[in-house]
Scaffold this motif. Structure first.
Motif, PDB file in Angstrom:
ATOM      1  N   LYS A   1     -87.543 -46.783  -4.010  1.00 59.96           N
ATOM      2  CA  LYS A   1     -88.533 -46.076  -4.290  1.00 59.96           C
ATOM      3  C   LYS A   1     -90.103 -46.669  -3.784  1.00 59.96           C
ATOM      4  O   LYS A   1     -90.191 -47.825  -3.606  1.00 59.96           O
ATOM      5  N   SER A   2     -90.972 -45.633  -3.720  1.00 60.96           N
ATOM      6  CA  SER A   2     -92.246 -46.025  -3.153  1.00 60.96           C
ATOM      7  C   SER A   2     -93.351 -44.749  -3.692  1.00 60.96           C
ATOM      8  O   SER A   2     -92.994 -43.758  -3.479  1.00 60.96           O
ATOM      9  N   LEU A   3     -94.562 -45.241  -3.577  1.00 59.19           N
ATOM     10  CA  LEU A   3     -95.593 -44.277  -3.590  1.00 59.19           C
ATOM     11  C   LEU A   3     -95.719 -43.454  -2.551  1.00 59.19           C
ATOM     12  O   LEU A   3     -95.890 -42.125  -2.641  1.00 59.19           O
ATOM     13  N   ALA A   4     -95.449 -44.025  -1.345  1.00 52.96           N
ATOM     14  CA  ALA A   4     -95.576 -43.227  -0.071  1.00 52.96           C
ATOM     15  C   ALA A   4     -94.505 -42.082  -0.313  1.00 52.96           C
ATOM     16  O   ALA A   4     -94.759 -40.791   0.397  1.00 52.96           O
TER      17      ALA A   4
ATOM     18  N   ALA B   1    -105.401 -53.384  -3.844  1.00 58.90           N
ATOM     19  CA  ALA B   1    -103.947 -54.320  -3.324  1.00 58.90           C
ATOM     20  C   ALA B   1    -103.100 -52.940  -3.390  1.00 58.90           C
ATOM     21  O   ALA B   1    -102.151 -52.850  -2.656  1.00 58.90           O
ATOM     22  N   SER B   2    -103.218 -51.988  -4.212  1.00 56.48           N
ATOM     23  CA  SER B   2    -102.020 -50.895  -4.312  1.00 56.48           C
ATOM     24  C   SER B   2    -102.310 -50.191  -3.012  1.00 56.48           C
ATOM     25  O   SER B   2    -101.064 -49.728  -2.351  1.00 56.48           O
ATOM     26  N   ALA B   3    -103.436 -49.853  -2.853  1.00 55.79           N
ATOM     27  CA  ALA B   3    -103.850 -49.353  -1.416  1.00 55.79           C
ATOM     28  C   ALA B   3    -103.168 -49.911   0.058  1.00 55.79           C
ATOM     29  O   ALA B   3    -102.294 -49.366   0.992  1.00 55.79           O
ATOM     30  N   CYS B   4    -103.207 -51.249   0.061  1.00 58.33           N
ATOM     31  CA  CYS B   4    -102.723 -51.972   0.882  1.00 58.33           C
ATOM     32  C   CYS B   4    -101.110 -51.999   0.792  1.00 58.33           C
ATOM     33  O   CYS B   4    -100.506 -51.812   1.812  1.00 58.33           O
ATOM     34  N   ALA B   5    -100.681 -52.079  -0.261  1.00 64.16           N
ATOM     35  CA  ALA B   5     -98.883 -52.010  -0.592  1.00 64.16           C
ATOM     36  C   ALA B   5     -98.556 -50.563  -0.090  1.00 64.16           C
ATOM     37  O   ALA B   5     -97.566 -50.380   0.543  1.00 64.16           O
ATOM     38  N   THR B   6     -99.162 -49.735  -0.141  1.00 61.17           N
ATOM     39  CA  THR B   6     -98.879 -48.237   0.394  1.00 61.17           C
ATOM     40  C   THR B   6     -98.872 -47.987   1.731  1.00 61.17           C
ATOM     41  O   THR B   6     -98.220 -47.158   2.365  1.00 61.17           O
ATOM     42  N   TRP B   7     -99.985 -48.751   2.340  1.00 58.17           N
ATOM     43  CA  TRP B   7     -99.917 -48.517   3.868  1.00 58.17           C
ATOM     44  C   TRP B   7     -98.431 -49.184   4.379  1.00 58.17           C
ATOM     45  O   TRP B   7     -97.860 -48.362   5.198  1.00 58.17           O
ATOM     46  N   ARG B   8     -98.056 -50.260   3.871  1.00 57.63           N
ATOM     47  CA  ARG B   8     -96.830 -50.631   4.191  1.00 57.63           C
ATOM     48  C   ARG B   8     -95.761 -49.833   3.781  1.00 57.63           C
ATOM     49  O   ARG B   8     -94.770 -49.642   4.623  1.00 57.63           O
TER      50      ARG B   8
ATOM     51  N   TYR C   1     -91.169 -44.824  -8.722  1.00 59.67           N
ATOM     52  CA  TYR C   1     -91.918 -44.424  -7.322  1.00 59.67           C
ATOM     53  C   TYR C   1     -93.185 -45.146  -7.179  1.00 59.67           C
ATOM     54  O   TYR C   1     -93.766 -45.201  -6.286  1.00 59.67           O
ATOM     55  N   LEU C   2     -93.761 -45.772  -8.650  1.00 57.85           N
ATOM     56  CA  LEU C   2     -95.078 -46.288  -8.685  1.00 57.85           C
ATOM     57  C   LEU C   2     -94.964 -47.835  -8.393  1.00 57.85           C
ATOM     58  O   LEU C   2     -95.724 -48.612  -8.697  1.00 57.85           O
ATOM     59  N   ALA C   3     -93.955 -48.101  -7.457  1.00 56.12           N
ATOM     60  CA  ALA C   3     -93.802 -49.644  -7.132  1.00 56.12           C
ATOM     61  C   ALA C   3     -95.055 -50.119  -6.650  1.00 56.12           C
ATOM     62  O   ALA C   3     -95.373 -51.499  -6.658  1.00 56.12           O
ATOM     63  N   GLN C   4     -95.827 -49.572  -5.929  1.00 56.28           N
ATOM     64  CA  GLN C   4     -97.197 -50.096  -4.936  1.00 56.28           C
ATOM     65  C   GLN C   4     -98.081 -50.527  -5.974  1.00 56.28           C
ATOM     66  O   GLN C   4     -98.978 -51.191  -5.845  1.00 56.28           O
TER      67      GLN C   4
END
Length: 306
Positions: free
Chosen positions: A211-214, A190-197, A150-153
């Motif tokens: 999986k994703s942080l979102a 960069a992690s925050a940017c990836a999490t928006w997507r 889940y921590l992919a971002q």
């Protein structure tokens, strides 16, 4: 992954333009914010490592390397990730217009990009060569990470920010404490940017099994984003203090808070369109930080010269 049969002949210019759109999507050409997330931290690092304007050759090499590294990682993930999904019986997540991509040419494109990146890395300092080799291993690992963790971002943040230590190593032959502090800032950003997507694509990820942080954060995803941005700005403040930056640097950080606030405002409903608008503001955050660094060194040099 078979290419779609087009009505026009292969010699038709329109056909080639349409086909080119598929290959552009394969290397991430349809995701402009992603390029900025990779390239802007390289600019931060180069100016700080050089304490002013870096050499044009090194700047060009690292910018070209950043572009090719991201293109290679997107191509590898897009092609081999889809192959892995197909073998595992999952719905393949392939870039838009992927039906226009010939699988054999996609695999060849991956190989060519990796070879070109390797040639650029070999021209750098030995310390930067080791970092480049490490990045390649990490990039290949992302194919598995985004399907099982889940921590992919956060992993995306580690990859996207890798240009920071490489820039310091290429300029200084080593990565000082300042470089690693800046790297931490870039990872958070960069992690925050990836999490928006990831927030925008949450429904698709649930469908395909990615999986994703979102997905992990669920209803508290905006709070999680707040933590990531806070980490980025705290690390950038530590960088400014450690590097002895002046008023223009701090003004750049203050200015960067404006698009950050606008991003949260755009995503307050947590809908896909709003999250993508939030993602679009991140380029302005990175540019504000870079402008602060460049202006601080430039104006400081003028004062010394005077």
């Amino acid at each position: 992954m078979a290419p779609r049969e087009l009505a026009a002949s292969d010699g038709d210019p329109l056909t080639w333009r349409v086909r080119l759109r598929g290959y552009s999507a394969l290397v991430g050409g349809d995701r402009a914010p992603g390029w900025l997330v990779v390239l802007l931290p390289v600019g931060w690092a180069l100016w700080l490592a050089a304490k002013g304007w870096p050499s044009p050759g090194l700047l060009l090499a690292l910018v070209a390397g950043g572009i090719l590294l991201r293109a290679a990682s997107r191509a590898v993930d897009g092609y081999f990730g889809a192959v892995q999904d197909a073998l595992a019986g999952r719905i393949a997540r392939f870039p838009a217009d992927a039906e226009l991509v010939d699988p054999r040419l996609a695999a060849l494109l991956c190989l060519v990009l990796l070879l070109v990146v390797a040639s650029l890395v070999l021209a750098l300092d030995p310390a930067a060569q080791w970092l480049g080799a490490s990045w390649t291993v990490l990039a290949l690992g992302y194919i598995l990470v985004k399907r099982h963790l889940y921590l992919a971002q956060a992993y995306v943040g580690v990859l996207a920010a890798w240009g920071v230590p490489m820039a310091f190593a290429a300029r200084l032959g080593t990565v000082p404490a300042l470089g690693w502090t800046l790297y931490v800032a870039a990872v958070f950003w960069a992690s925050a940017c990836a999490t928006w997507r990831a927030m925008a694509e949450r429904d698709d990820d649930l469908l395909t099994g990615a999986k994703s942080l979102a997905i992990l954060l669920g209803e508290v995803d905006l709070i999680g984003q707040g933590v990531l941005y806070a980490g980025a700005f705290i690390a950038l403040a530590l960088v400014g203090r450690e590097a002895g930056m002046g008023v223009w640097y701090w003004a750049g950080l203050a200015l960067a808070l404006v698009p950050t606030a606008l991003a949260f405002r755009a995503a307050r409903q947590r809908d896909p369109d709003g999250c993508l608008r939030a993602l679009g503001y991140n380029g302005w955050i990175g540019l504000a930080v870079l402008a602060g660094i460049v202006l601080d060194f430039a104006l400081r040099a003028k004062l010394v010269a005077a």
